[in-house]
Design a protein around this motif. Structure first.
Motif, short mmCIF file in Angstrom:
data_model
loop_
_atom_site.label_atom_id
_atom_site.label_comp_id
_atom_site.label_asym_id
_atom_site.label_seq_id
_atom_site.Cartn_x
_atom_site.Cartn_y
_atom_site.Cartn_z
N ARG A 91 -9.82 6.65 7.09
CA ARG A 91 -9.08 5.87 6.33
C ARG A 91 -7.74 6.83 5.90
O ARG A 91 -7.99 7.95 5.71
CB ARG A 91 -9.63 5.53 5.04
CG ARG A 91 -8.95 4.62 4.30
CD ARG A 91 -10.06 4.16 3.01
NE ARG A 91 -9.36 4.20 1.72
CZ ARG A 91 -9.76 4.45 0.48
NH1 ARG A 91 -11.18 4.85 0.53
NH2 ARG A 91 -9.31 4.45 -0.52
N GLU A 92 -6.66 6.55 6.03
CA GLU A 92 -5.46 7.19 5.60
C GLU A 92 -4.61 6.49 4.37
O GLU A 92 -4.61 5.33 4.18
CB GLU A 92 -4.39 7.15 6.85
CG GLU A 92 -5.03 7.95 7.94
CD GLU A 92 -4.09 8.28 9.10
OE1 GLU A 92 -3.00 7.81 8.90
OE2 GLU A 92 -4.45 8.93 9.96
N ILE A 93 -4.17 7.38 3.41
CA ILE A 93 -3.43 6.93 2.56
C ILE A 93 -2.17 7.43 2.42
O ILE A 93 -2.08 8.70 2.40
CB ILE A 93 -4.23 7.14 0.98
CG1 ILE A 93 -5.52 6.53 1.09
CG2 ILE A 93 -3.56 6.88 -0.17
CD1 ILE A 93 -6.48 6.89 -0.02
N SER A 94 -0.86 6.70 2.48
CA SER A 94 0.46 7.34 2.34
C SER A 94 0.61 7.88 0.94
O SER A 94 0.10 7.38 -0.01
CB SER A 94 1.35 6.38 2.85
OG SER A 94 1.56 5.55 1.81
N TYR A 95 1.76 8.65 0.77
CA TYR A 95 2.06 9.02 -0.63
C TYR A 95 2.47 8.13 -1.38
O TYR A 95 2.04 8.07 -2.63
CB TYR A 95 3.36 9.96 -0.25
CG TYR A 95 2.65 11.47 -0.06
CD1 TYR A 95 2.27 12.29 -1.34
CD2 TYR A 95 2.55 12.29 1.12
CE1 TYR A 95 1.87 13.54 -1.44
CE2 TYR A 95 2.16 13.75 1.11
CZ TYR A 95 1.67 14.23 0.05
OH TYR A 95 1.27 15.53 0.06
N ILE A 96 3.12 7.05 -0.78
CA ILE A 96 3.51 6.02 -1.65
C ILE A 96 2.09 5.13 -2.42
O ILE A 96 2.32 4.65 -3.21
CB ILE A 96 4.73 5.12 -0.87
CG1 ILE A 96 5.44 4.14 -2.18
CG2 ILE A 96 3.87 4.18 0.03
CD1 ILE A 96 6.59 3.84 -1.84
N GLU A 97 1.43 4.97 -1.34
CA GLU A 97 0.01 4.30 -1.71
C GLU A 97 -0.52 5.07 -2.84
O GLU A 97 -1.16 4.60 -3.74
CB GLU A 97 -0.82 4.19 -0.59
CG GLU A 97 -0.55 3.00 0.51
CD GLU A 97 -1.84 3.12 1.53
OE1 GLU A 97 -2.61 2.64 1.41
OE2 GLU A 97 -1.14 3.78 2.44
N LEU A 98 -0.57 6.47 -2.53
CA LEU A 98 -1.14 7.34 -3.49
C LEU A 98 -0.56 7.13 -4.97
O LEU A 98 -1.20 6.97 -5.85
CB LEU A 98 -1.31 8.67 -2.61
CG LEU A 98 -1.99 9.80 -3.71
CD1 LEU A 98 -3.67 9.21 -3.84
CD2 LEU A 98 -1.73 10.96 -3.12
N ARG A 99 0.82 7.18 -5.07
CA ARG A 99 1.45 7.11 -6.05
C ARG A 99 0.99 5.85 -6.79
O ARG A 99 0.79 5.88 -7.98
CB ARG A 99 2.84 6.99 -5.96
CG ARG A 99 3.78 7.38 -7.15
CD ARG A 99 4.69 6.55 -7.78
NE ARG A 99 4.89 5.12 -7.01
CZ ARG A 99 6.01 5.02 -6.62
NH1 ARG A 99 6.99 6.03 -6.76
NH2 ARG A 99 6.58 3.88 -5.84
N ASN A 100 1.22 4.54 -6.06
CA ASN A 100 0.57 3.44 -6.63
C ASN A 100 -0.63 3.18 -7.25
O ASN A 100 -0.87 2.87 -8.48
CB ASN A 100 1.13 2.08 -5.91
CG ASN A 100 2.41 2.09 -5.21
OD1 ASN A 100 3.56 2.77 -6.04
ND2 ASN A 100 2.68 1.33 -4.34
N ARG A 101 -1.61 3.91 -6.49
CA ARG A 101 -3.08 3.79 -6.92
C ARG A 101 -3.33 4.75 -8.02
O ARG A 101 -4.05 4.47 -8.97
CB ARG A 101 -3.91 4.25 -5.85
CG ARG A 101 -3.79 3.12 -4.47
CD ARG A 101 -4.36 4.06 -3.39
NE ARG A 101 -6.09 4.22 -3.73
CZ ARG A 101 -6.99 3.39 -3.23
NH1 ARG A 101 -6.57 2.24 -2.56
NH2 ARG A 101 -8.16 3.29 -3.46
N VAL A 102 -2.66 5.82 -8.03
CA VAL A 102 -2.84 6.95 -9.20
C VAL A 102 -2.34 6.43 -10.34
O VAL A 102 -2.75 6.47 -11.61
CB VAL A 102 -2.41 8.22 -8.98
CG1 VAL A 102 -2.31 9.04 -9.82
CG2 VAL A 102 -3.09 8.83 -7.59
N ALA A 103 -0.99 5.70 -10.32
CA ALA A 103 -0.45 5.17 -11.51
C ALA A 103 -1.20 3.87 -12.28
O ALA A 103 -1.30 3.89 -13.29
CB ALA A 103 1.10 4.78 -10.99
#
Ligand code: COA
Ligand code: AMP
Length: 629
Positions: A83-95
């Motif tokens: 599975r891959e997570i982009s920086y923008i997805e990571l930002r949204n998930r972490v926020a």
């Protein structure tokens, strides 16, 4: 510039060197100075700066237009998923996760324990804490409930974030019962727990205390990054000391960011966008620094690998991951390559994969034996760099500054001191010894940014463990020497810490468990040389008089007790029963002599030994389990 020039530039102007390095970090308020020595020998770095770790690891890359780049690749040969997570997805998930934690009351300075396997959510949990300025403490999944309870009582978390289970080859690790057991055992109770339910096991949630990872994020306001001071603790990571009580190593935010950011180019020689892989676990310092923070701070793609070097499914796994995900720099522990070499001595698996994108292999966590280095280099055709560091420092003390200037490799030596570290070899009186002579390895204070400023709740222990023996220095606990070229050679620990499969363990902690067995009067645990794991613990038990049971029953019980109290990671599987332990006349157990006997090495009879005859009993007992040949 050469390595020598860079090292000299640090030595002649450490303040300027670190202020320059700090420019790679986005500060909300830049620090006015690097070092604060007002409270020496306790030091802090970048104290008056304001900064946020999550911003630097995630958001700023999105702002800079790299949002679509992959931040995390999860590769799990155990679940056969990727599975891959982009920086923008990571930002949204972490926020979102941070917002949900805040909605439940988690704020700057609150502690949060994270007890999770190798899944991206572990990194998300760490980053969500960083976003809020909450202080995380990640606990490795191979520890038993009791070890988790000890950490709960020491850092008093407001919340615990856990997964329903971990997955070891052929075995599901039921995290939730371990977590429930730990909370029952601990005097401190967290206000709430967040459970990430994995497909492989759905855990029972305790009504009112446990929340589902997804459910509790529903409808919450995502959280922005909270600026914190440069000396705000980013995390606490517990590590083994001489006694059973683990040491809570503190990491301050500002120095952590600056130092890790510096290492990515200068040591690992990667640029933003490159794929970097550290095959370790988020529960260890290597996982904190090089699975989570450093690669993300530097804008790399990091790999979260849930598997083993062998058996998941074979000894080619490392090479598959490297070729498939185009890894440029790879980092693991020597024990992992020893395991691969044992299964694939001729490197047949290596040749099945295209490793052309790989530049270099880095080893740490334990002594890298020249055979393993040479085998890995020969099979892969890549340079293999050993580097030496500790949980306490969080990054390389001695290494090869490949991004500045690759220095010639001397197998068996992790190479030279990195800028920031003035490493010296001292005799018992604290005097520097001549090149080639063995001594205690010490680092002249102050330690550089990113290293431990103190121990959580234990300043006295911090001073006693590290600062008092050699005033003006940090005592590393390792012994070794420096050669004529300034290369360091790390030989052995000077304390009762052993290193099993790259995992740092305390023989003292195991002895405490053995001593609690009702039939055991006295005991000792030593680390003997092990072909695969570097060292393996062996216990010696003196049974109370009148114990009429078979020794093998007691041995089986203590083996189980260590597994239950410390965890499977202790790998404590062997013990022998002896009448007495060898001691000095003042009653100190001669562990070092026992290790030499076990390893079949020559040794000098200690002048202070109480009764030399005991040693032959020790030798016979060890021969009975395959040692002391
Ligand atoms: N959760 C639960 N249990 C775990 C665990 C985890 N995260 N990690 C390890 N364990 C268990 C193992 O399943 C094993 O249990 P067992 O006694 O039931 O077999 C036990 O702890 C000992 O583990 P380990 O010492 O790692 O041995 P192993 O036989 O499973 O694997 C190696 C041997 C060499 C393949 C493995 O140790 C390895 O990959 N080491 C690399 C070390 C590393 O990355 N270190 C980090 C520092 S860089
Ligand atoms: P840890 O804190 O778990 O990283 O363990 C740190 C200890 O592991 C050090 O103090 C050393 O004893 C040992 N160690 C780590 N890296 C190396 C290395 N490259 N060479 C020799 N020993 C090492």
């Amino acid at each position: 510039m050469s390595y020598a020039d860079v090292y000299e530039s640090w030595k002649s102007d450490p303040e300027g060197f670190w202020m320059e390095a700090a420019r790679n970090i986005d500060w909300v308020k830049p620090p006015s100075r690097a070092l604060n020595a007002d409270n020496a020998p306790l030091y802090t770095w970048f104290q008056d700066g304001l900064v946020n770790t999550c911003w630097n690891a995630v958001d700023r890359h999105v702002e800079a237009g790299r949002g679509e780049q992959t931040a995390i690749i999860h590769d799990s040969p155990i679940t056969q998923s990727k599975r891959e997570i982009s920086y923008i997805e990571l930002r949204n998930r972490v926020a979102s996760l941070a917002g949900a934690l805040r909605a439940k009351g988690v704020e700057k300075g609150d502690r949060v324990i994270i007890y999770m396997p190798m899944i991206p959510e572990a990194l998300e949990a760490m980053l969500a804490c960083a976003r809020l300025g909450a202080i995380h403490s990640v606990v490795f999944g191979g520890f038993a409930a009791n070890e988790l309870a000890v950490r709960i009582d020491d850092c008093k978390p407001k919340a615990i974030i856990a997964a329903s289970c971990g997955l070891e080859p052929g075995r599901v690790v039921h995290y939730k019962p371990l977590l429930d057991g730990a909370i029952d055992m601990a005097s401190h109770k967290p206000e709430f727990c967040v459970i990430f339910q994995r497909e492989q096991e759905v855990a029972h949630l305790t009504e009112g205390r446990d929340f589902n990872w997804h459910g509790f994020q529903y409808g919450v306001q995502p959280a922005d990054c909270v600026p914190v001071e440069g000396d705000h603790p980013a995390y606490i990571l517990y590590t083994s000391g001489t006694t059973g009580a683990p040491k809570g190593v503190i990491r301050h935010t500002g120095g952590h960011l600056v130092a890790l950011s510096w290492t990515m180019k200068n040591i690992y020689n990667v640029d933003p966008g490159d794929v970097f892989w550290a095959a370790s676990d988020v529960g260890w310092v290597v996982g904190h620094s090089y699975i989570c923070y450093a690669p993300l701070i530097h804008g790399n793609t990091t790999i979260v690998f849930e598997g083993k070097p062998v058996g998941t499914p074979d000894a080619g796994t490392f090479w598959r991951v490297i070729s498939e995900h185009k890894v440029k720099s790879f980092f693991t522990a020597p024990t992992a390559f020893r395991a691969v070499k044992r299964e694939d001595p001729k490197g047949e698996f290596v040749r099945k994969y295209d490793l052309s994108g790989l530049n270099a292999i880095y080893l740490a966590g334990e002594r890298a034996d020249p055979d393993t280095i040479e085998w890995t280099r020969e099979m892969t055709g890549k340079p293999v760099y050993d580097h030496w560091w500790q949980t306490e420092t969080g990054y390389t003390i001695v290494g090869n500054p490949v991004g500045i200037e690759p220095l010639p490799v001397k197998p068996g030596s992790p190479t030279v001191a990195m800028p920031g570290y003035d490493v010296q070899i001292l005799d018992e009186a604290g005097q520097e010894v001549a090149p080639g002579e063995l001594g205690a390895i010490a680092i002249k204070l102050p330690l550089p940014p990113g290293t431990l400023p103190n121990l959580w709740n234990a300043e006295d222990r911090f001073r006693k463990s590290y600062l008092e023996h050699f005033p003006g220095y940090y005592e590393t606990g390792d012994a070794g020497m420096k050669d004529e070229d300034g290369y360091l050679w790390i030989m052995a620990r000077t304390d009762d810490v052993i290193n099993v499969a790259g995992h740092r363990l305390s023989t003292g902690a195991m002895e405490e468990v053995l001593a609690a067995h009702p039939d055991v009067g006295e005991c000792a645990v030593i680390g003997v040389t092990d072909q695969l794991k570097g060292q393996a613990p062996v216990g010696f038990l003196c049974l109370n008089s009148g114990v009429g049971r078979d020794a093998s029953e007691v041995i089986a019980e203590v083996v189980q007790m260590v597994r239950d109290k410390i965890g499977p990671v202790a790998a404590f599987k062997q013990a022998v029963v002896v009448d007495r332990l060898p001691k000095t006349r003042s009653g100190k157990i001669l562990r070092a002599t026992m290790v030499k006997i076990a390893d079949g090495e020559d040794f000098k009879m200690p002048a202070t030994i109480d009764d030399p005859d005991i040693l032959s009993e020790i030798r016979t007992a060890l021969q009975g389990i395959g040692y002391a040949k």
